[in-house]
Design an enzyme around this catalytic site. Structure first.
Site, mmCIF file in Angstrom:
data_model
loop_
_atom_site.group_PDB
_atom_site.id
_atom_site.type_symbol
_atom_site.label_atom_id
_atom_site.label_comp_id
_atom_site.label_asym_id
_atom_site.label_seq_id
_atom_site.Cartn_x
_atom_site.Cartn_y
_atom_site.Cartn_z
ATOM 1 N N SER A 39 24.711 38.345 37.625
ATOM 2 C CA SER A 39 24.118 37.343 36.748
ATOM 3 C C SER A 39 25.094 36.825 35.709
ATOM 4 C CB SER A 39 22.896 37.963 36.048
ATOM 5 O OG SER A 39 22.040 36.952 35.598
ATOM 6 N N CYS A 43 29.928 29.142 36.091
ATOM 7 C CA CYS A 43 30.233 27.769 35.673
ATOM 8 C C CYS A 43 30.996 27.764 34.343
ATOM 9 C CB CYS A 43 28.950 26.955 35.539
ATOM 10 S SG CYS A 43 27.949 27.006 37.028
ATOM 11 N N PRO A 270 13.758 36.098 61.483
ATOM 12 C CA PRO A 270 12.597 35.881 60.610
ATOM 13 C C PRO A 270 12.462 36.878 59.461
ATOM 14 C CG PRO A 270 11.919 36.722 62.772
ATOM 15 C CD PRO A 270 13.380 36.460 62.866
ATOM 16 N N TYR A 273 16.303 35.879 54.863
ATOM 17 C CA TYR A 273 16.437 34.583 54.187
ATOM 18 C C TYR A 273 17.897 34.416 53.761
ATOM 19 C CZ TYR A 273 11.342 34.607 53.448
ATOM 20 O OH TYR A 273 9.978 34.626 53.594
ATOM 21 N N ASP A 277 25.082 28.728 47.982
ATOM 22 C CA ASP A 277 26.324 28.174 48.550
ATOM 23 C C ASP A 277 26.544 28.596 49.999
ATOM 24 O OD1 ASP A 277 26.708 27.221 46.029
ATOM 25 O OD2 ASP A 277 28.546 28.343 45.614
HETATM 26 P P1 FAD Z 1 27.343 33.100 43.839
HETATM 27 O O1 FAD Z 1 26.770 32.754 42.514
HETATM 28 O O2 FAD Z 1 28.780 32.800 44.077
HETATM 29 O O3 FAD Z 1 27.053 34.622 44.120
HETATM 30 C C1 FAD Z 1 27.464 35.230 45.311
HETATM 31 C C2 FAD Z 1 27.708 36.702 45.030
HETATM 32 O O4 FAD Z 1 27.634 37.402 46.246
HETATM 33 C C3 FAD Z 1 29.090 36.975 44.463
HETATM 34 O O5 FAD Z 1 29.011 37.564 43.200
HETATM 35 C C4 FAD Z 1 29.733 37.888 45.487
HETATM 36 O O6 FAD Z 1 30.525 38.891 44.883
HETATM 37 C C5 FAD Z 1 28.524 38.482 46.170
HETATM 38 N N1 FAD Z 1 28.802 38.948 47.525
HETATM 39 C C6 FAD Z 1 29.419 38.278 48.529
HETATM 40 N N2 FAD Z 1 29.486 39.024 49.636
HETATM 41 C C7 FAD Z 1 28.886 40.196 49.346
HETATM 42 C C8 FAD Z 1 28.652 41.375 50.088
HETATM 43 N N3 FAD Z 1 29.024 41.486 51.350
HETATM 44 N N4 FAD Z 1 28.025 42.397 49.475
HETATM 45 C C9 FAD Z 1 27.610 42.307 48.169
HETATM 46 N N5 FAD Z 1 27.827 41.207 47.432
HETATM 47 C C10 FAD Z 1 28.445 40.167 48.012
HETATM 48 N N6 FAD Z 1 28.032 24.713 39.789
HETATM 49 C C11 FAD Z 1 27.445 23.769 39.042
HETATM 50 O O7 FAD Z 1 26.375 23.286 39.398
HETATM 51 N N7 FAD Z 1 28.014 23.331 37.868
HETATM 52 C C12 FAD Z 1 29.195 23.837 37.413
HETATM 53 O O8 FAD Z 1 29.679 23.450 36.347
HETATM 54 C C13 FAD Z 1 29.852 24.820 38.192
HETATM 55 N N8 FAD Z 1 31.031 25.332 37.794
HETATM 56 C C14 FAD Z 1 31.609 26.335 38.526
HETATM 57 C C15 FAD Z 1 32.807 26.887 38.093
HETATM 58 C C16 FAD Z 1 33.414 27.894 38.814
HETATM 59 C C17 FAD Z 1 34.707 28.463 38.350
HETATM 60 C C18 FAD Z 1 32.789 28.381 40.002
HETATM 61 C C19 FAD Z 1 33.422 29.488 40.793
HETATM 62 C C20 FAD Z 1 31.611 27.836 40.454
HETATM 63 C C21 FAD Z 1 31.005 26.804 39.715
HETATM 64 N N9 FAD Z 1 29.814 26.215 40.136
HETATM 65 C C22 FAD Z 1 29.225 25.243 39.393
HETATM 66 C C23 FAD Z 1 29.173 26.611 41.414
HETATM 67 C C24 FAD Z 1 28.054 27.604 41.177
HETATM 68 O O9 FAD Z 1 28.529 28.656 40.406
HETATM 69 C C25 FAD Z 1 27.551 28.087 42.520
HETATM 70 O O10 FAD Z 1 27.028 26.990 43.212
HETATM 71 C C26 FAD Z 1 26.468 29.134 42.414
HETATM 72 O O11 FAD Z 1 26.897 30.237 41.679
HETATM 73 C C27 FAD Z 1 26.072 29.581 43.831
HETATM 74 O O12 FAD Z 1 25.170 30.635 43.760
HETATM 75 P P2 FAD Z 1 25.095 31.681 44.970
HETATM 76 O O13 FAD Z 1 24.071 32.667 44.596
HETATM 77 O O14 FAD Z 1 24.983 30.953 46.237
HETATM 78 O O15 FAD Z 1 26.550 32.361 45.001
#
Ligand code: FAD
Length: 552
Positions: A39, A43, A270, A273, A277
């Site tokens: 958490s 960004c 099924p 989920y 990203d």
């Molecule tokens: P994430 O938030 O990336 O979380 C995925 C997590 O899964 C990670 O912590 C990773 O360690 C974990 N993980 C992966 N594989 C495994 C595994 N096998 N076992 C256990 N854990 C695992 N979006 C915006 O809309 N506005 C912004 O200004 C913006 N700025 C950003 C700046 C930066 C530097 C970055 C990196 C991203 C930014 N983003 C921004 C994009 C935004 O942060 C992502 O779209 C969002 O966090 C995606 O959420 P998520 O849950 O899909 O993935």
């Protein structure tokens, strides 16, 4: 009691976990996260690097302890899921804290493993930094403690530009190497030009249409042989869905490289989920598969999945890819499709540009912005919008994004009743003005030409008439233009000696009045959309000049 295991504990994963707990106080909810934090505000990472956010803890929105206390979530950091056995509904987990592995079963699995930086196969690529999580930030911050003099950022996208600003603010000489002919791919070229100008104003050297051949200690070698000094090299050429785990488990991956999910975010299994990203989304405009690696949609996905697990009705979430970024003093925001994409998809469209003030011009500190609107030439359906400016850009793009979502057409933007008092807007808000302009163009009241059509118009015999004042004209105009100020047009139009006229002014407003008047007199008059201002900043005029600046 249902057992829900969530892999990935940041935007999407944690939204699912907390929403699900609110809906189901009994479920066993386990969150497995391979990095050391959950958490966190990724960004905000570029701003921690730049020192704008100086307390790392403020990026850590929750901890496993706080999540347990408030939500009774079992959150395990540094626990990486290595394998999914879908038949047994069991995960193999590597605990990097204890160095032990264990298995855990699930009734329902939610994958939110995010996206990972694209790493090209360039010699020396291991010397470059990437930015995805807190650990990456810590590595970059210790490199910054050695006071690097120069940095090369490979990639001129959102994260690359945010980093550029934050490094410049620390006194580092920054170069950006971008293989495309412009920065910020979601913008069209003439809008990106405004951003490139801002970068150069802030001493960022831009190497467009340039590729890196190799990264060395202290420098970066371009394919054209140029060597750029670089004590700190950062790779920011984009991200791709982190499908490693899901693909190994045999879940369906789509044509864009993300996991395939249905309207409930269920994968091809099924019981599993996937959100955020990691997955392919549905484009609001044409229902095609698309990737939008942004926080808003990851959070919305999280909510949908929690609702679906809890047996609630859900609305399908499609995407229009609304995004915003700050680059020094500029704010850049986009929503929907750009012109490049419309052309690629052979969709007929109209486009208009305006340069309104953020609020009433007579109230102090109004800031000019540039807005581009793209819409259907038949129905007026809004396809997309881009805005570059400072104050007020966010508000206008958000209204336009809402209009797209709500099915409001371009002319109907004129009818929106938006909040107005002089410090905040204008009685005819920039969004309303786009509606007026769109209506005029769509119903043929006004004929417009674009910055990239001028040569063709001249070739077809159109005479360029600049209707600004003589003083404005003398500071610069379109090549070959004659000057007849709009207020003198009534008496001086016979000087034109042709009926085919392309009218230009500063931003297109006086040109509109002039072109309407000339057409009423029987001329064949077009108004230059966006006026001299847009043309002067566009690739038609400025690009060559700016590339040369970058190389001195
Ligand atoms: P994430 O938030 O990336 O979380 C995925 C997590 O899964 C990670 O912590 C990773 O360690 C974990 N993980 C992966 N594989 C495994 C595994 N096998 N076992 C256990 N854990 C695992 N979006 C915006 O809309 N506005 C912004 O200004 C913006 N700025 C950003 C700046 C930066 C530097 C970055 C990196 C991203 C930014 N983003 C921004 C994009 C935004 O942060 C992502 O779209 C969002 O966090 C995606 O959420 P998520 O849950 O899909 O993935």
């Amino acid at each position: 009691m249902r057992k829900v295991v969530i892999v990935g504990g940041v935007a999407g994963g944690m939204s699912t976990a907390t929403r699900l707990r609110r809906l189901d106080s009994e479920a066993e909810i386990i969150v497995l996260e391979k990095s050391g934090h959950v958490s966190y505000a990724n960004c905000g990472l570029p701003y921690f690097i730049g020192g704008v956010i100086d307390d790392k803890d403020s990026l850590l929105l929750q901890t496993p302890k706080s999540l347990y206390e408030r939500f009774r979530l079992d959150v395990r950091v540094r626990n990486e899921v290595i394998d999914i056995d879908r038949t047994k509904k069991e995960l193999l987990v590597q605990d990097h804290l204890t160095q032990e592995s264990y298995t855990i079963t699930y009734d329902t699995l939610v994958l939110s493993t995010g996206a990972k930086p694209v790493i090209p196969s360039i010699e020396g690529v291991e010397l470059a930094f990437t930015l995805r999580n807190i650990e990456d930030v810590e590595r970059m911050v210790s490199a910054l403690e050695k006071k690097p003099e120069s940095a090369v950022i490979i990639g001129g996208g959102f994260i690359g530009l945010e980093l550029a600003e934050n490094l410049v603010n620390q006194g580092i000489k920054v170069s950006i190497v971008e293989s495309a002919s412009q920065v910020l791919a979601p913008l069209d070229a003439e809008m990106a030009s405004l951003v490139e100008e801002e970068l150069q104003k802030n001493d960022v050297k831009l190497y467009l249409q340039s590729n890196v051949q190799s990264i060395r200690t202290g420098s970066v070698l371009l394919e054209n042989g140029e060597v750029l000094p670089s004590t700190l090299t950062i790779l920011a050429i984009g991200v791709r869905p982190d499908v490693t785990l899901a693909e190994r488990a045999g879940l369906g991956v789509g044509s864009k490289g993300g996991l395939v999910v249905n309207r409930f975010n269920l994968t091809t299994d099924p019981n599993i989920y996937a959100i955020g990203d990691l997955v392919e989304k549905v484009d609001e405009l044409d229902d095609s598969a698309t990737l939008v690696p942004l926080a808003n949609i990851a959070n919305r996905h999280g909510r949908i999945v929690a609702d679906h697990i809890a047996g609630r009705e859900i609305r399908e979430v499609k995407t229009i890819g609304t995004a915003i970024v700050k680059v020094f003093d500029l704010v850049i925001a986009t929503t929907g499709w750009n012109e490049k994409r419309l052309k690629r998809s052979s969709i007929d469209y109209l486009s208009i540009h305006s340069h309104p003030n953020s609020h009433a011009g007579y109230y102090p500190d109004a800031k000019q912005m540039s807005i581009k609107l793209l819409f259907s030439d038949k129905t007026g359906e809004i396809y997309g919008a881009q805005a570059v400016g400072s104050e007020g850009v966010d508000k206008r793009i958000d209204v336009l994004a809402t209009a797209i979502r709500g099915g409001i057409t371009a002319p109907e933007l004129a009818d929106l009743e938006l909040a107005y008092a002089p410090p905040f807007g204008s009685a005819k808000d920039p969004v309303n003005m786009l509606g007026y302009m769109a209506e005029n163009v769509l119903n043929g009241t006004e004929k417009i030409a674009h910055w990239d059509q001028i040569d063709e118009m001249v070739y077809r015999g159109y005479k360029i008439v600049d209707v600004r004042s003589q003083n404005e004209f003398e500071t610069g105009s379109l090549p070959g233009a004659v000057n007849i100020p709009v207020d003198e047009l009534r008496t001086r139009h016979p000087e034109l000696r042709t009926k085919k006229v392309l009218v230009t002014c500063q931003v297109g407003q006086r040109g509109h009045t002039a072109a309407m008047y000339l057409n009423a007199l029987g001329y064949d008059a077009f108004n230059l959309d966006g006026g001299y201002l847009l043309w002067s900043k566009s690739p038609a005029n400025g690009r060559k000049e700016r590339k040369e600046i970058a190389h001195v």
